[in-house]
Motif scaffolding. Sequence first.
Motif, PDB file in Angstrom:
ATOM      1  N   HIS A  16       0.894  -1.234   0.014  1.00 55.94           N
ATOM      2  CA  HIS A  16      -0.058  -0.126  -0.163  1.00 55.94           C
ATOM      3  C   HIS A  16       0.593   1.204   0.055  1.00 55.94           C
ATOM      4  O   HIS A  16       1.981   1.252   0.493  1.00 55.94           O
ATOM      5  CB  HIS A  16      -0.864  -0.034   1.321  1.00 55.94           C
ATOM      6  CG  HIS A  16      -2.161   0.984   1.188  1.00 55.94           C
ATOM      7  ND1 HIS A  16      -1.806   2.153   1.354  1.00 55.94           N
ATOM      8  CD2 HIS A  16      -3.434   0.352   0.939  1.00 55.94           C
ATOM      9  CE1 HIS A  16      -2.995   2.727   1.094  1.00 55.94           C
ATOM     10  NE2 HIS A  16      -4.108   1.759   0.814  1.00 55.94           N
ATOM     11  N   ILE A  18       0.825   3.942   1.437  1.00 59.52           N
ATOM     12  CA  ILE A  18       0.937   4.515   3.084  1.00 59.52           C
ATOM     13  C   ILE A  18       2.126   3.785   3.589  1.00 59.52           C
ATOM     14  O   ILE A  18       2.919   4.317   4.191  1.00 59.52           O
ATOM     15  CB  ILE A  18      -0.545   4.410   3.779  1.00 59.52           C
ATOM     16  CG1 ILE A  18      -1.478   5.412   3.276  1.00 59.52           C
ATOM     17  CG2 ILE A  18       0.049   4.496   5.005  1.00 59.52           C
ATOM     18  CD1 ILE A  18      -2.813   5.414   3.909  1.00 59.52           C
ATOM     19  N   GLN A  21       5.101   5.207   2.344  1.00 61.54           N
ATOM     20  CA  GLN A  21       5.502   6.372   3.042  1.00 61.54           C
ATOM     21  C   GLN A  21       5.848   6.404   4.329  1.00 61.54           C
ATOM     22  O   GLN A  21       6.935   7.043   4.728  1.00 61.54           O
ATOM     23  CB  GLN A  21       4.183   7.197   2.827  1.00 61.54           C
ATOM     24  CG  GLN A  21       3.720   7.944   1.655  1.00 61.54           C
ATOM     25  CD  GLN A  21       2.378   8.639   1.624  1.00 61.54           C
ATOM     26  OE1 GLN A  21       1.846   8.503   2.744  1.00 61.54           O
ATOM     27  NE2 GLN A  21       2.318   9.461   0.917  1.00 61.54           N
ATOM     28  N   LEU A  22       5.397   5.427   4.937  1.00 69.31           N
ATOM     29  CA  LEU A  22       5.873   4.976   6.267  1.00 69.31           C
ATOM     30  C   LEU A  22       7.326   4.571   6.452  1.00 69.31           C
ATOM     31  O   LEU A  22       8.048   5.134   7.033  1.00 69.31           O
ATOM     32  CB  LEU A  22       5.167   4.078   7.131  1.00 69.31           C
ATOM     33  CG  LEU A  22       5.372   3.450   8.424  1.00 69.31           C
ATOM     34  CD1 LEU A  22       4.830   4.737   9.461  1.00 69.31           C
ATOM     35  CD2 LEU A  22       4.321   2.592   8.998  1.00 69.31           C
ATOM     36  N   GLN A  25       9.455   7.666   5.419  1.00 72.29           N
ATOM     37  CA  GLN A  25       9.601   8.385   6.835  1.00 72.29           C
ATOM     38  C   GLN A  25      10.544   7.908   7.814  1.00 72.29           C
ATOM     39  O   GLN A  25      11.499   8.623   8.530  1.00 72.29           O
ATOM     40  CB  GLN A  25       8.298   8.950   7.444  1.00 72.29           C
ATOM     41  CG  GLN A  25       7.350   9.577   6.583  1.00 72.29           C
ATOM     42  CD  GLN A  25       7.850  11.080   6.502  1.00 72.29           C
ATOM     43  OE1 GLN A  25       8.682  11.577   6.965  1.00 72.29           O
ATOM     44  NE2 GLN A  25       7.611  11.433   4.968  1.00 72.29           N
ATOM     45  N   ASP A  49       6.090  14.368  10.521  1.00 72.05           N
ATOM     46  CA  ASP A  49       5.675  13.504   9.276  1.00 72.05           C
ATOM     47  C   ASP A  49       5.536  12.033   9.522  1.00 72.05           C
ATOM     48  O   ASP A  49       4.468  11.333   9.209  1.00 72.05           O
ATOM     49  CB  ASP A  49       6.456  13.821   8.005  1.00 72.05           C
ATOM     50  CG  ASP A  49       6.412  15.146   7.694  1.00 72.05           C
ATOM     51  OD1 ASP A  49       5.513  16.018   8.043  1.00 72.05           O
ATOM     52  OD2 ASP A  49       7.483  15.664   7.193  1.00 72.05           O
ATOM     53  N   LYS A  52       2.090  11.287  11.247  1.00 72.52           N
ATOM     54  CA  LYS A  52       1.048  11.437  10.363  1.00 72.52           C
ATOM     55  C   LYS A  52       0.928  10.076   9.796  1.00 72.52           C
ATOM     56  O   LYS A  52      -0.249   9.802   9.308  1.00 72.52           O
ATOM     57  CB  LYS A  52       1.194  12.621   9.517  1.00 72.52           C
ATOM     58  CG  LYS A  52      -0.052  12.899   8.435  1.00 72.52           C
ATOM     59  CD  LYS A  52       0.310  14.123   7.599  1.00 72.52           C
ATOM     60  CE  LYS A  52      -1.055  14.291   6.642  1.00 72.52           C
ATOM     61  NZ  LYS A  52      -1.335  13.323   6.291  1.00 72.52           N
ATOM     62  N   CYS A  53       2.055   9.632   9.190  1.00 74.25           N
ATOM     63  CA  CYS A  53       1.970   8.419   8.531  1.00 74.25           C
ATOM     64  C   CYS A  53       1.548   6.977   9.208  1.00 74.25           C
ATOM     65  O   CYS A  53       0.760   6.357   8.613  1.00 74.25           O
ATOM     66  CB  CYS A  53       3.444   8.242   7.891  1.00 74.25           C
ATOM     67  SG  CYS A  53       3.837   9.215   6.364  1.00 74.25           S
ATOM     68  N   ASP A  56      -2.204   7.588   9.321  1.00 70.94           N
ATOM     69  CA  ASP A  56      -2.939   7.078   8.255  1.00 70.94           C
ATOM     70  C   ASP A  56      -3.014   5.497   7.966  1.00 70.94           C
ATOM     71  O   ASP A  56      -3.836   5.258   7.523  1.00 70.94           O
ATOM     72  CB  ASP A  56      -2.158   7.695   7.101  1.00 70.94           C
ATOM     73  CG  ASP A  56      -2.290   9.272   7.011  1.00 70.94           C
ATOM     74  OD1 ASP A  56      -3.244   9.704   7.446  1.00 70.94           O
ATOM     75  OD2 ASP A  56      -1.393   9.862   6.268  1.00 70.94           O
ATOM     76  N   PHE A  57      -1.580   4.981   8.507  1.00 75.22           N
ATOM     77  CA  PHE A  57      -1.464   3.694   8.437  1.00 75.22           C
ATOM     78  C   PHE A  57      -2.309   2.860   9.504  1.00 75.22           C
ATOM     79  O   PHE A  57      -3.175   1.851   8.937  1.00 75.22           O
ATOM     80  CB  PHE A  57      -0.329   3.057   8.874  1.00 75.22           C
ATOM     81  CG  PHE A  57       0.122   1.610   8.872  1.00 75.22           C
ATOM     82  CD1 PHE A  57       0.126   0.901   7.705  1.00 75.22           C
ATOM     83  CD2 PHE A  57       0.233   0.952  10.075  1.00 75.22           C
ATOM     84  CE1 PHE A  57       0.500  -0.378   7.763  1.00 75.22           C
ATOM     85  CE2 PHE A  57       0.520  -0.261   9.827  1.00 75.22           C
ATOM     86  CZ  PHE A  57       0.693  -0.939   8.959  1.00 75.22           C
ATOM     87  N   GLN A  59      -5.380   3.949  10.238  1.00 77.30           N
ATOM     88  CA  GLN A  59      -6.700   4.299   9.581  1.00 77.30           C
ATOM     89  C   GLN A  59      -7.081   3.264   8.647  1.00 77.30           C
ATOM     90  O   GLN A  59      -8.364   3.259   8.390  1.00 77.30           O
ATOM     91  CB  GLN A  59      -6.755   5.741   9.249  1.00 77.30           C
ATOM     92  CG  GLN A  59      -6.697   6.766  10.205  1.00 77.30           C
ATOM     93  CD  GLN A  59      -7.784   6.535  11.193  1.00 77.30           C
ATOM     94  OE1 GLN A  59      -8.974   6.021  11.155  1.00 77.30           O
ATOM     95  NE2 GLN A  59      -7.166   6.651  12.603  1.00 77.30           N
ATOM     96  N   LEU A  60      -6.302   2.465   8.006  1.00 81.12           N
ATOM     97  CA  LEU A  60      -6.542   1.528   7.067  1.00 81.12           C
ATOM     98  C   LEU A  60      -7.443   0.525   7.570  1.00 81.12           C
ATOM     99  O   LEU A  60      -7.122   0.153   8.658  1.00 81.12           O
ATOM    100  CB  LEU A  60      -5.442   0.806   6.475  1.00 81.12           C
ATOM    101  CG  LEU A  60      -4.437   1.711   5.562  1.00 81.12           C
ATOM    102  CD1 LEU A  60      -3.136   0.857   5.473  1.00 81.12           C
ATOM    103  CD2 LEU A  60      -4.882   2.327   4.410  1.00 81.12           C
TER     104      LEU A  60
END
Length: 149
Positions: A16, A18, A21-22, A25, A49, A52-53, A56-57, A59-60
């Motif tokens: 994914h 995200i 991105q994780l 970061q 950051d 935030k990642c 978001d992770f 929240q999947l």
Amino acid sequence: MASYHTRSISFPLKSHPIVDQLDEQLCRLRSSRAASTSSLTNKLMDLKDLYKCVDDFLQLPLNRKIVYDSWVERVLDGSLRLPDICASSRDVLAQSKERIQDIQSVLRRRWGGELNITNEVSEYLKTRKIAKKMIRNLSKDIKEGVETN
């Protein structure tokens, strides 16, 4: 020849976005941590950051279910531990009350004569020592329950 219909399980080749991105970061934060030239502001921005990642992770949908299930399990474990703690506390208090009543009884009976209540006092002190140990263990269990939740 007989023909068989087979299905294959295919897993996605790409993770994914995200997750990517994780990972990015985390690498950025590690490199800024290793580099002494990075300013504190840059490090804090990288940390922001990263948070935030991670948010978001989490929240999947699949991750939310996993986190929710583990959270519910920990809460249930804690709620099952609570009656045990209450019962142990009640037993400790009942034993202490019993020993105090024994001492009071001996004092009433021997009011006019010689007072020899060493056995009752030593039993009371033993009970207090056991009670302190149980309370220490119970408070440790409570702290462990709070830390895991």
